[in-house]
Design an enzyme around this catalytic site. Structure first.
Site, PDB file in Angstrom:
ATOM      1  N   ASP A 221      16.678   7.064  45.454  1.00  0.00           N
ATOM      2  CA  ASP A 221      15.526   7.510  46.244  1.00  0.00           C
ATOM      3  C   ASP A 221      14.750   8.615  45.524  1.00  0.00           C
ATOM      4  O   ASP A 221      15.331   9.393  44.761  1.00  0.00           O
ATOM      5  CB  ASP A 221      16.035   8.021  47.605  1.00  0.00           C
ATOM      6  CG  ASP A 221      14.915   8.112  48.624  1.00  0.00           C
ATOM      7  OD1 ASP A 221      13.822   7.565  48.383  1.00  0.00           O
ATOM      8  OD2 ASP A 221      15.138   8.747  49.675  1.00  0.00           O
TER       9      ASP A 221
ATOM     10  N   HIS B 109       8.375   4.431  40.027  1.00  0.00           N
ATOM     11  CA  HIS B 109       9.287   3.275  39.980  1.00  0.00           C
ATOM     12  C   HIS B 109       9.576   2.879  38.525  1.00  0.00           C
ATOM     13  O   HIS B 109      10.708   2.533  38.182  1.00  0.00           O
ATOM     14  CB  HIS B 109       8.687   2.089  40.737  1.00  0.00           C
ATOM     15  CG  HIS B 109       8.571   2.335  42.217  1.00  0.00           C
ATOM     16  ND1 HIS B 109       9.586   2.905  42.957  1.00  0.00           N
ATOM     17  CD2 HIS B 109       7.555   2.109  43.090  1.00  0.00           C
ATOM     18  CE1 HIS B 109       9.204   2.997  44.222  1.00  0.00           C
ATOM     19  NE2 HIS B 109       7.980   2.531  44.332  1.00  0.00           N
TER      20      HIS B 109
ATOM     21  N   LEU C 220      32.077  -3.911  33.311  1.00  0.00           N
ATOM     22  CA  LEU C 220      31.407  -3.330  34.490  1.00  0.00           C
ATOM     23  C   LEU C 220      30.779  -4.453  35.293  1.00  0.00           C
ATOM     24  O   LEU C 220      30.157  -5.348  34.727  1.00  0.00           O
ATOM     25  CB  LEU C 220      30.299  -2.359  34.043  1.00  0.00           C
ATOM     26  CG  LEU C 220      29.411  -1.778  35.156  1.00  0.00           C
ATOM     27  CD1 LEU C 220      30.187  -0.755  35.993  1.00  0.00           C
ATOM     28  CD2 LEU C 220      28.160  -1.117  34.581  1.00  0.00           C
TER      29      LEU C 220
HETATM   30  C1  FPP Z   1      13.115   4.568  46.558  1.00  0.00           C
HETATM   31  O1  FPP Z   1      12.169   5.555  46.191  1.00  0.00           O
HETATM   32  C2  FPP Z   1      13.168   3.551  45.537  1.00  0.00           C
HETATM   33  C3  FPP Z   1      12.884   2.240  45.723  1.00  0.00           C
HETATM   34  C4  FPP Z   1      12.470   1.671  47.025  1.00  0.00           C
HETATM   35  C5  FPP Z   1      12.911   1.285  44.621  1.00  0.00           C
HETATM   36  C6  FPP Z   1      14.013   1.449  43.614  1.00  0.00           C
HETATM   37  C7  FPP Z   1      13.535   0.860  42.340  1.00  0.00           C
HETATM   38  C8  FPP Z   1      13.755   1.360  41.116  1.00  0.00           C
HETATM   39  C9  FPP Z   1      14.661   2.466  40.855  1.00  0.00           C
HETATM   40  C10 FPP Z   1      13.052   0.815  39.912  1.00  0.00           C
HETATM   41  C11 FPP Z   1      13.382  -0.538  39.437  1.00  0.00           C
HETATM   42  C12 FPP Z   1      14.789  -0.978  39.610  1.00  0.00           C
HETATM   43  C13 FPP Z   1      15.406  -1.828  38.771  1.00  0.00           C
HETATM   44  C14 FPP Z   1      16.736  -2.360  39.112  1.00  0.00           C
HETATM   45  C15 FPP Z   1      14.836  -2.236  37.482  1.00  0.00           C
HETATM   46  P1  FPP Z   1      10.913   5.763  47.115  1.00  0.00           P
HETATM   47  O2  FPP Z   1       9.780   4.996  46.572  1.00  0.00           O
HETATM   48  O3  FPP Z   1      11.262   5.464  48.542  1.00  0.00           O
HETATM   49  O4  FPP Z   1      10.675   7.297  46.920  1.00  0.00           O
HETATM   50  P2  FPP Z   1      10.085   8.310  47.976  1.00  0.00           P
HETATM   51  O5  FPP Z   1      11.125   8.490  49.061  1.00  0.00           O
HETATM   52  O6  FPP Z   1       9.904   9.541  47.173  1.00  0.00           O
HETATM   53  O7  FPP Z   1       8.815   7.740  48.491  1.00  0.00           O
END
Ligand code: FPP
Length: 230
Positions: A9, A26, A120
């Site tokens: 997150d 992201h 893994l």
């Molecule tokens: C939460 O941060 C994150 C996500 C909903 C997406 C997770 C994706 C990645 C880490 C990138 C790509 C992944 C792979 C496997 C290649 P948020 O956007 O909710 O953050 P915020 O709470 O600050 O808005």
């Protein structure tokens, strides 16, 4: 045998704080995924489950959803050979019927290519909802009557993971400062140790993961029993 699960997150806030669009967060988050996957085996982690996209994330703006889907696709394309070289088996958990057919084909190809790797197990949760999986499992259990408790447990495992092989989570990490489970691995986290860190996911790396493991290893896990006599 340690199963670590991570709620990644903070990508959006990390980017906004830098005056950049959320999508930039992201993209940087995908780099953190590479770092932790590389660091995990040497830290004694044999299963790593990453929450990449929750079923509720479909509610986000279409542009953001589409960037995330492209990142998953790019990750599979660029990382599969590396995963193979590093002994990593990839599995994607969650619904596939709402993903683009091309992405599903890529997922299947990466899963097939890495199937025999054992260093893994990397599980990416995409279009994942623990509650949906539990409901599906209960429906399967109701359909099969006269189940013993043990059979029921196996049935739940199978309904939730396809092959029933996912172990319980030992350590659940959530980055980004929030303290909630957000419909992630509700069944598997029954006895998980929880670790919440304010570090935003794009800043998270192998050193943070090593710290988290050291914290986890210092904890006494009792699984409902009394503490061991000293
Ligand atoms: C939460 O941060 C994150 C996500 C909903 C997406 C997770 C994706 C990645 C880490 C990138 C790509 C992944 C792979 C496997 C290649 P948020 O956007 O909710 O953050 P915020 O709470 O600050 O808005």
């Amino acid at each position: 045998m340690t199963h670590v699960a991570i709620i990644m997150d903070g990508n959006g806030r990390w980017a906004t704080a830098r005056g950049r669009p959320r999508e930039y967060g992201h993209r940087r988050g995908a780099e953190s995924v590479r770092h932790v996957v590389e660091a995990a085996p040497d830290l004694g982690i044999d299963t790593l489950t990453l929450y990449a996209f929750s079923s509720d994330n479909w509610k986000r703006p279409t542009t953001e959803v589409s960037v995330l889907m492209k990142l998953f696709s790019r990750y599979l394309r660029s990382e599969t050979p590396k995963l193979l070289n590093n002994g990593v088996r990839l599995q994607v958990v969650g619904r596939r019927d709402r993903l683009a057919p091309n992405l599903v084909r890529q997922i299947e190809a990466s899963e097939d290519a890495t199937r025999s790797q054992t260093r893994l197990l990397l599980r990416l949760a995409v279009d994942y909802s623990s509650r949906d999986l539990l409901l599906k499992a209960v429906r399967a259990a109701v359909a099969a009557s006269d189940l013993e408790r043990q059979d029921m447990s196996t049935l739940l495992g199978e309904a939730m993971h396809g092959d029933g092989s996912a172990p319980d989570v030992d350590l659940l990490i959530r980055t980004g400062g929030e303290r909630r489970l957000s419909d992630f691995l509700l069944w598997e986290c029954a006895y998980a140790e929880l670790l919440f860190t304010p570090v935003m996911w794009p800043d998270y790396d192998g050193a943070h993961l090593a710290e988290a493991l050291a914290d986890f290893r210092s904890r006494e896990r009792r699984f409902g029993e009394v503490a061991a006599a000293s």
